[in-house]
Write a protein that holds these residues in place. Sequence first.
Motif, PDB file in Angstrom:
ATOM      1  N   ILE A  17     -57.088 -18.530  44.036  1.00 27.11           N
ATOM      2  CA  ILE A  17     -56.351 -17.262  44.006  1.00 27.11           C
ATOM      3  C   ILE A  17     -55.376 -17.192  45.167  1.00 27.11           C
ATOM      4  CG2 ILE A  17     -56.533 -14.756  44.212  1.00 27.11           C
ATOM      5  CD1 ILE A  17     -59.209 -14.924  42.720  1.00 27.11           C
ATOM      6  N   ALA A  18     -55.825 -17.569  46.356  1.00 31.69           N
ATOM      7  CA  ALA A  18     -54.960 -17.499  47.536  1.00 31.69           C
ATOM      8  C   ALA A  18     -53.767 -18.450  47.428  1.00 31.69           C
ATOM      9  CB  ALA A  18     -55.762 -17.808  48.802  1.00 31.69           C
ATOM     10  N   LEU A  19     -53.990 -19.599  46.845  1.00 34.91           N
ATOM     11  CA  LEU A  19     -52.918 -20.591  46.734  1.00 34.91           C
ATOM     12  C   LEU A  19     -51.988 -20.345  45.556  1.00 34.91           C
ATOM     13  CD1 LEU A  19     -54.929 -23.808  47.555  1.00 34.91           C
ATOM     14  CD2 LEU A  19     -52.825 -23.099  48.722  1.00 34.91           C
ATOM     15  N   TYR A  20     -52.551 -20.010  44.407  1.00 36.69           N
ATOM     16  CA  TYR A  20     -51.757 -20.032  43.183  1.00 36.69           C
ATOM     17  C   TYR A  20     -51.652 -18.673  42.494  1.00 36.69           C
ATOM     18  CZ  TYR A  20     -52.486 -24.930  44.178  1.00 36.69           C
ATOM     19  OH  TYR A  20     -52.550 -26.141  44.798  1.00 36.69           O
ATOM     20  N   ASP A  21     -52.726 -18.201  41.885  1.00 36.77           N
ATOM     21  CA  ASP A  21     -52.654 -16.896  41.248  1.00 36.77           C
ATOM     22  C   ASP A  21     -54.026 -16.414  40.816  1.00 36.77           C
ATOM     23  OD1 ASP A  21     -53.140 -17.133  38.214  1.00 36.77           O
ATOM     24  OD2 ASP A  21     -51.606 -18.661  38.490  1.00 36.77           O
ATOM     25  N   GLY A  22     -54.081 -15.148  40.497  1.00 34.19           N
ATOM     26  CA  GLY A  22     -55.333 -14.543  40.072  1.00 34.19           C
ATOM     27  C   GLY A  22     -55.299 -14.104  38.619  1.00 34.19           C
ATOM     28  N   ALA A  23     -54.329 -14.582  37.858  1.00 30.68           N
ATOM     29  CA  ALA A  23     -54.221 -14.177  36.459  1.00 30.68           C
ATOM     30  C   ALA A  23     -55.390 -14.723  35.628  1.00 30.68           C
ATOM     31  CB  ALA A  23     -52.894 -14.641  35.875  1.00 30.68           C
ATOM     32  N   LEU A  24     -55.802 -15.946  35.902  1.00 29.16           N
ATOM     33  CA  LEU A  24     -56.878 -16.562  35.135  1.00 29.16           C
ATOM     34  C   LEU A  24     -58.243 -16.398  35.796  1.00 29.16           C
ATOM     35  CD1 LEU A  24     -55.048 -19.911  34.302  1.00 29.16           C
ATOM     36  CD2 LEU A  24     -55.330 -17.920  32.816  1.00 29.16           C
ATOM     37  N   LEU A  25     -58.241 -15.929  37.011  1.00 28.14           N
ATOM     38  CA  LEU A  25     -59.446 -15.851  37.814  1.00 28.14           C
ATOM     39  C   LEU A  25     -59.344 -14.591  38.660  1.00 28.14           C
ATOM     40  CD1 LEU A  25     -61.959 -17.498  38.682  1.00 28.14           C
ATOM     41  CD2 LEU A  25     -60.510 -18.618  40.369  1.00 28.14           C
ATOM     42  N   SER A  26     -60.425 -13.836  38.752  1.00 33.56           N
ATOM     43  CA  SER A  26     -60.357 -12.590  39.511  1.00 33.56           C
ATOM     44  C   SER A  26     -61.440 -12.534  40.585  1.00 33.56           C
ATOM     45  CB  SER A  26     -60.531 -11.394  38.575  1.00 33.56           C
ATOM     46  OG  SER A  26     -61.857 -11.372  38.049  1.00 33.56           O
ATOM     47  N   GLU A  27     -61.199 -11.683  41.584  1.00 32.75           N
ATOM     48  CA  GLU A  27     -62.206 -11.457  42.614  1.00 32.75           C
ATOM     49  C   GLU A  27     -63.489 -10.924  41.988  1.00 32.75           C
ATOM     50  OE1 GLU A  27     -59.013 -10.331  43.029  1.00 32.75           O
ATOM     51  OE2 GLU A  27     -58.340 -10.934  45.039  1.00 32.75           O
ATOM     52  N   GLU A  28     -63.335 -10.116  40.957  1.00 29.80           N
ATOM     53  CA  GLU A  28     -64.508  -9.552  40.285  1.00 29.80           C
ATOM     54  C   GLU A  28     -65.370 -10.647  39.666  1.00 29.80           C
ATOM     55  OE1 GLU A  28     -65.653  -6.084  37.057  1.00 29.80           O
ATOM     56  OE2 GLU A  28     -63.562  -6.422  37.574  1.00 29.80           O
ATOM     57  N   LYS A  29     -64.730 -11.603  39.022  1.00 30.32           N
ATOM     58  CA  LYS A  29     -65.470 -12.718  38.411  1.00 30.32           C
ATOM     59  C   LYS A  29     -66.186 -13.530  39.497  1.00 30.32           C
ATOM     60  CE  LYS A  29     -64.237 -14.798  34.666  1.00 30.32           C
ATOM     61  NZ  LYS A  29     -63.643 -15.612  33.603  1.00 30.32           N
ATOM     62  N   ILE A  30     -65.500 -13.792  40.601  1.00 31.83           N
ATOM     63  CA  ILE A  30     -66.098 -14.565  41.695  1.00 31.83           C
ATOM     64  C   ILE A  30     -67.267 -13.800  42.312  1.00 31.83           C
ATOM     65  CG2 ILE A  30     -65.694 -15.591  43.977  1.00 31.83           C
ATOM     66  CD1 ILE A  30     -62.732 -15.949  43.068  1.00 31.83           C
ATOM     67  N   SER A  31     -67.150 -12.489  42.404  1.00 30.62           N
ATOM     68  CA  SER A  31     -68.199 -11.686  43.045  1.00 30.62           C
ATOM     69  C   SER A  31     -69.541 -11.822  42.333  1.00 30.62           C
ATOM     70  CB  SER A  31     -67.783 -10.214  43.133  1.00 30.62           C
ATOM     71  OG  SER A  31     -67.798  -9.599  41.863  1.00 30.62           O
ATOM     72  N   GLY A  32     -69.519 -12.090  41.035  1.00 31.06           N
ATOM     73  CA  GLY A  32     -70.760 -12.226  40.286  1.00 31.06           C
ATOM     74  C   GLY A  32     -71.541 -13.489  40.567  1.00 31.06           C
ATOM     75  N   LEU A  33     -70.890 -14.515  41.085  1.00 29.60           N
ATOM     76  CA  LEU A  33     -71.575 -15.787  41.320  1.00 29.60           C
ATOM     77  C   LEU A  33     -72.738 -15.652  42.292  1.00 29.60           C
ATOM     78  CD1 LEU A  33     -68.593 -18.293  41.506  1.00 29.60           C
ATOM     79  CD2 LEU A  33     -70.234 -18.018  39.644  1.00 29.60           C
ATOM     80  N   GLU A  34     -72.501 -14.985  43.399  1.00 27.22           N
ATOM     81  CA  GLU A  34     -73.533 -14.839  44.429  1.00 27.22           C
ATOM     82  C   GLU A  34     -73.858 -13.368  44.696  1.00 27.22           C
ATOM     83  OE1 GLU A  34     -75.303 -17.263  45.935  1.00 27.22           O
ATOM     84  OE2 GLU A  34     -74.256 -18.788  44.755  1.00 27.22           O
ATOM     85  N   LYS A  35     -73.477 -12.520  43.737  1.00 29.34           N
ATOM     86  CA  LYS A  35     -73.729 -11.079  43.827  1.00 29.34           C
ATOM     87  C   LYS A  35     -73.137 -10.473  45.101  1.00 29.34           C
ATOM     88  CE  LYS A  35     -77.775 -11.164  40.905  1.00 29.34           C
ATOM     89  NZ  LYS A  35     -78.193 -12.495  40.679  1.00 29.34           N
ATOM     90  N   ARG A  36     -71.858 -10.758  45.347  1.00 32.71           N
ATOM     91  CA  ARG A  36     -71.122 -10.176  46.471  1.00 32.71           C
ATOM     92  C   ARG A  36     -70.283  -9.014  45.952  1.00 32.71           C
ATOM     93  NH1 ARG A  36     -71.313 -13.738  50.716  1.00 32.71           N
ATOM     94  NH2 ARG A  36     -71.596 -15.900  50.099  1.00 32.71           N
TER      95      ARG A  36
END
Length: 110
Positions: A17-36
């Motif tokens: 996300i920081a390098l390229y974009d968040g269109a295909l990937l979101s902070e919300e989706k990442i937050s679910g991996l480790e329950k952050r």
Amino acid sequence: MTRKAYTKDEVVLCSYIALYDGALLSEEKISGLEKRSKGSVKMKVQNIAAMLDDKGFSRNSKVSALAGLPAGASGRETDWDLVSEMINIGKSNHWAKCKEIIARAPKQYS
């Protein structure tokens, strides 16, 4: 309170996300991996953006770099070794790694 370190998988995803974009990937989706919290993940992405700025790399201009440092001071370099690896593999290989991580994730989080 001790903070839980980000996993390698989370850093790979946040770096994308920081390098390229968040269109295909979101902070919300990442937050679910480790329950952050989504806010914590967003700050990690912003910290990576700040590191990229400090090191002179181009990045996703839609991400605001983590602020709050005095003028001239550089940010933390937590996980820089892994972030720099992601820079070196390029966008398409980085996205392939992200897809692998998402595919391995428990279905309720992907």
